[in-house]
Structures are given as structure tokens and as C-alpha cells.
Motif scaffolding. Structure first.
Motif, mmCIF file in Angstrom:
data_model
loop_
_atom_site.group_PDB
_atom_site.id
_atom_site.type_symbol
_atom_site.label_atom_id
_atom_site.label_comp_id
_atom_site.label_asym_id
_atom_site.label_seq_id
_atom_site.Cartn_x
_atom_site.Cartn_y
_atom_site.Cartn_z
ATOM 1 N N LEU A 15 -11.871 0.324 -4.862
ATOM 2 C CA LEU A 15 -11.213 -0.350 -5.789
ATOM 3 C C LEU A 15 -10.321 0.411 -6.896
ATOM 4 C CD1 LEU A 15 -10.491 -3.225 -6.984
ATOM 5 C CD2 LEU A 15 -12.738 -3.321 -8.048
ATOM 6 N N ALA A 197 -0.115 2.940 -1.611
ATOM 7 C CA ALA A 197 0.994 2.586 -0.715
ATOM 8 C C ALA A 197 2.334 3.340 -1.426
ATOM 9 C CB ALA A 197 1.192 1.191 -0.335
ATOM 10 N N PHE A 203 8.852 3.167 1.033
ATOM 11 C CA PHE A 203 7.799 2.059 1.393
ATOM 12 C C PHE A 203 8.296 0.697 1.284
ATOM 13 C CE2 PHE A 203 4.167 -0.852 0.294
ATOM 14 C CZ PHE A 203 3.598 -0.738 1.484
HETATM 15 P P1 NAD Z 1 -5.388 1.432 -3.704
HETATM 16 O O1 NAD Z 1 -4.719 2.693 -4.498
HETATM 17 O O2 NAD Z 1 -5.768 0.576 -4.476
HETATM 18 O O3 NAD Z 1 -6.957 2.099 -3.064
HETATM 19 C C1 NAD Z 1 -7.044 3.539 -2.547
HETATM 20 C C2 NAD Z 1 -8.411 3.775 -3.197
HETATM 21 O O4 NAD Z 1 -8.897 5.031 -2.702
HETATM 22 C C3 NAD Z 1 -8.566 4.110 -4.840
HETATM 23 O O5 NAD Z 1 -9.492 3.184 -5.012
HETATM 24 C C4 NAD Z 1 -8.645 5.543 -4.702
HETATM 25 O O6 NAD Z 1 -9.598 5.592 -5.952
HETATM 26 C C5 NAD Z 1 -9.504 5.669 -3.607
HETATM 27 N N1 NAD Z 1 -9.658 7.145 -3.189
HETATM 28 C C6 NAD Z 1 -8.951 7.909 -3.096
HETATM 29 N N2 NAD Z 1 -9.404 9.179 -2.886
HETATM 30 C C7 NAD Z 1 -10.803 9.182 -2.926
HETATM 31 C C8 NAD Z 1 -11.714 9.939 -3.017
HETATM 32 N N3 NAD Z 1 -11.646 11.388 -2.853
HETATM 33 N N4 NAD Z 1 -13.053 9.475 -3.465
HETATM 34 C C9 NAD Z 1 -13.051 8.193 -3.768
HETATM 35 N N5 NAD Z 1 -12.218 7.398 -3.491
HETATM 36 C C10 NAD Z 1 -11.148 7.856 -3.500
HETATM 37 O O7 NAD Z 1 -4.624 1.401 -2.568
HETATM 38 P P2 NAD Z 1 -5.033 0.280 -0.979
HETATM 39 O O8 NAD Z 1 -3.414 0.120 -0.447
HETATM 40 O O9 NAD Z 1 -5.709 -0.868 -1.450
HETATM 41 O O10 NAD Z 1 -5.711 1.284 -0.108
HETATM 42 C C11 NAD Z 1 -7.224 0.971 0.395
HETATM 43 C C12 NAD Z 1 -7.137 1.145 1.714
HETATM 44 O O11 NAD Z 1 -6.451 0.241 2.694
HETATM 45 C C13 NAD Z 1 -6.732 2.439 2.320
HETATM 46 O O12 NAD Z 1 -7.523 3.103 3.434
HETATM 47 C C14 NAD Z 1 -5.436 2.211 2.918
HETATM 48 O O13 NAD Z 1 -4.777 3.344 3.875
HETATM 49 C C15 NAD Z 1 -5.542 1.089 3.520
HETATM 50 N N6 NAD Z 1 -4.258 0.182 3.722
HETATM 51 C C16 NAD Z 1 -3.401 -0.093 2.916
HETATM 52 C C17 NAD Z 1 -2.453 -0.816 3.346
HETATM 53 C C18 NAD Z 1 -1.300 -0.933 2.146
HETATM 54 O O14 NAD Z 1 -0.008 -1.207 2.676
HETATM 55 N N7 NAD Z 1 -1.367 -0.822 0.804
HETATM 56 C C19 NAD Z 1 -2.205 -1.121 4.501
HETATM 57 C C20 NAD Z 1 -3.164 -0.817 5.327
HETATM 58 C C21 NAD Z 1 -4.111 -0.307 5.328
#
Ligand code: NAD
Length: 264
Positions: A15, A197, A203
Motif C-alpha cells: 500500500l 505505473a 503509460f
Molecule cells: P503502487 O506504487 O501503489 O504500489 C507499489 C508498491 O510496491 C508500493 O507500496 C511500494 O512501496 C512497494 N515497493 C516497491 N519496492 C519495495 C520494496 N523494496 N519493499 C517493500 N515494498 C516495495 O502501485 P500499484 O500499481 O498499486 O502496484 C501494486 C502491484 O500491482 C505491483 O506488483 C504492480 O506491478 C501490480 N500491477 C499494477 C498494474 C497497474 O497498472 N497499476 C497493473 C497490473 C499489476
């Protein structure tokens, strides 16, 4: 509050803010009575995660950089000390150097390849290893992935390769942990504008393309992802494991541009 998740305790990893996919999932779990802990990476994020956790009735915050195995040990030890058990784990973490989320995959550096794999794929394995002993009555582990693991999506590059490793890890973990009634699944979400993203080159074009060409002719929301997260964390999906489930407005079934999609 009562519901599907009453009596269940889980850890939400990843989160960052109210745009995060993890937030969509946490809200749905809260509506159904789940008790949640939230891990965050570094003090700066704590300031954002704290108030959100509060909104869903939690003050259980755990600092954890998933690339640090000692921090991972400490995080799960904190859960064991406070709850003595865990019912579900949401892994919503991915990271790569954004200078390599544009241009060509062939230019990926070794350092960034290893870091991306570590944070975006291995961290699920490391978390599952530590969560499993706490899932004494069985449990559910859910991670987040993207279509760029299956097909080439321009700019997704090394993250696509890490997501492929993540999806295959889901299958191997599902098989390892299945005998203990621990299920492991992935949600393959369509593109959503989040902090992570925003590091991906072009994007906005990906978002527009998906909106115009998916069967539902729209992009998905964190609430759409949250519904699937609730399904996987709850007993509704009790017979499902090793699955990569698409929440992408159907985009993954389409083979070419829609006839009615304008050029963008
Ligand atoms: P987000 O930036 O809200 O969340 C990414 C999270 O990863 C952040 O909370 C960040 O603190 C955490 N993180 C990164 N490196 C870290 C580390 N070393 N230790 C602990 N935490 C770490 O973005 P999001 O899009 O909600 O991403 C969440 C997941 O969803 C990711 O795996 C992303 O690849 C995946 N995802 C996102 C999308 C999209 O379009 N946003 C689509 C498919 C999958």
C-alpha cells in the motif's frame, strides 16, 4: 461488522496511497470484516499508509523493505507475536529502475535485472515462506501481475520478465503449499494509474489503448481489482489455486484492434 472475512487476519504488502491496487483490495476486505496489518517501505510512506490503515480500522503497521531478508523475518515475527496466525497475505509489490521501463528490453542492465527480479518476483517467495508457518488453518496468498508477462507490451521490458517469473512462482508455490491448504493465486490487472505505473514509458497510451480495445471498452478500477482480491482471500475461492486471473475488462482475449477504435 460481519461478513465473508469475519475472524480472518491478513497482511497487506504494497500500500502506497489511495490509488494503490492494494488499497482497492483492502477496502473490499474491510467491508467484509477482515482484520488487517499493513507493511510499508520506509518512513516517508508510513505517513501515507498510517491514515489509510486507520480508515479501515487498523493501527498495525510494519516497516518492511522486501529486498532485506532480515526485515522480512522481523515483519512476520511481529505478526506472530501479535496475532499468532495469519489467514491471508496480499503481495502488491513491484519495482524496477524506470530508466529501463522505456526503450528496449535488450538494453536491460544486469544490476537492474537482478533488482527487479528480487523485488518484484522473489519477494513473493520470501513472503510465502514466512507466511506459511503462520497459516496453521490454511490460508490464501494473492499477488498482482500484468499481461506484459504473457505478451510483449512496449516499455514493460524487464518488468514483464519479472512478472513471468512471478506467475510461474505462483504455480510452484501453489503446489508446495497446497497440502497445507494454503492457496496461491495472482490477479492480472489491466493498466491503472498508480505511482508504480507512472514509471512505465508511455503509460497514458497503454491506458487509452486498453480502454478502446478491451471487450468492456473501459479500463478497470482498483475497486474491480478489490473484488477479485476479496474473492481470492475469502473462502469463495476455496477450490482455486495456482491461477492467474485476469481483471482487465477482458483485454487479454482480444487479438487485434477493435473495428470501432479510432487511431490514437
Ligand atoms: P503502487 O506504487 O501503489 O504500489 C507499489 C508498491 O510496491 C508500493 O507500496 C511500494 O512501496 C512497494 N515497493 C516497491 N519496492 C519495495 C520494496 N523494496 N519493499 C517493500 N515494498 C516495495 O502501485 P500499484 O500499481 O498499486 O502496484 C501494486 C502491484 O500491482 C505491483 O506488483 C504492480 O506491478 C501490480 N500491477 C499494477 C498494474 C497497474 O497498472 N497499476 C497493473 C497490473 C499489476
Amino acid at each position: 461488522m460481519s461478513g465473508l472475512m469475519t475472524g480472518k487476519k491478513g497482511l497487506i504488502m504494497g500500500l502506497a496511497n489511495d490509488k494503490s491496487l492494494a488499497w482497492g483490495i483492502a477496502k473490499k476486505l474491510h467491508e467484509q470484516g477482515a482484520d488487517m496489518a499493513f507493511s510499508y517501505q520506509g518512513e516517508a510512506l508510513k505517513k501515507r499508509v498510517g491514515p489509510l490503515a486507520e480508515q479501515v480500522g487498523s493501527d498495525f503497521l510494519i516497516e518492511c523493505d522486501v529486498s532485506d531478508m532480515e526485515a522480512m523475518d522481523t515483519a512476520f515475527a511481529q505478526i506472530e507475536a501479535k496475532w499468532g496466525k495469519l489467514d491471508f497475505l496480499v503481495h502488491a509489490i513491484g519495482f524496477s529502475d524506470k530508466s529501463e521501463l522505456r526503450g528496449k528490453y535488450v538494453d536491460t542492465s544486469l544490476d537492474n535485472f537482478l533488482m527487479t527480479m528480487n523485488i518484484s518476483a522473489y519477494s513473493l517467495v520470501a513472503a510465502a515462506k514466512r507466511a506459511a508457518p503462520l497459516m496453521k488453518e490454511g490460508g490464501s496468498i494473492v499477488t498482482l501481475t500484468y499481461y506484459g508477462a504473457e505478451k510483449v507490451v512496449p516499455h514493460y521490458n524487464v518488468m514483464g520478465v519479472a512478472k513471468a517469473a512471478l506467475e510461474t512462482s505462483v504455480q510452484y508455490l501453489a503446489n508446495d503449499l497446497g497440502p497445507d491448504n494454503i492457496r496461491v493465486n495472482a490477479i492480472s490487472a489491466g493498466p491503472i494509474k498508480t505511482l508504480a505505473a507512472s514509471g512505465i514509458g508511455d503509460f497514458r497510451y497503454i491506458l487509452k489503448w486498453n480502454e478502446l480495445n478491451s471487450p468492456l471498452r473501459r479500463n478497470v478500477t482498483i475497486e474491480d481489482v478489490g473484488g477479485a482480491g476479496l474473492y481470492f482471500c475469502s473462502d469463495l475461492s476455496s477450490g482455486v489455486t495456482g491461477e492467474t486471473h485476469h481483471v482487465d475488462a477482458g483485454y487479454h482475449v482480444v487479438g487485434m484492434k477493435q473495428e470501432d477504435a479510432p487511431d490514437i
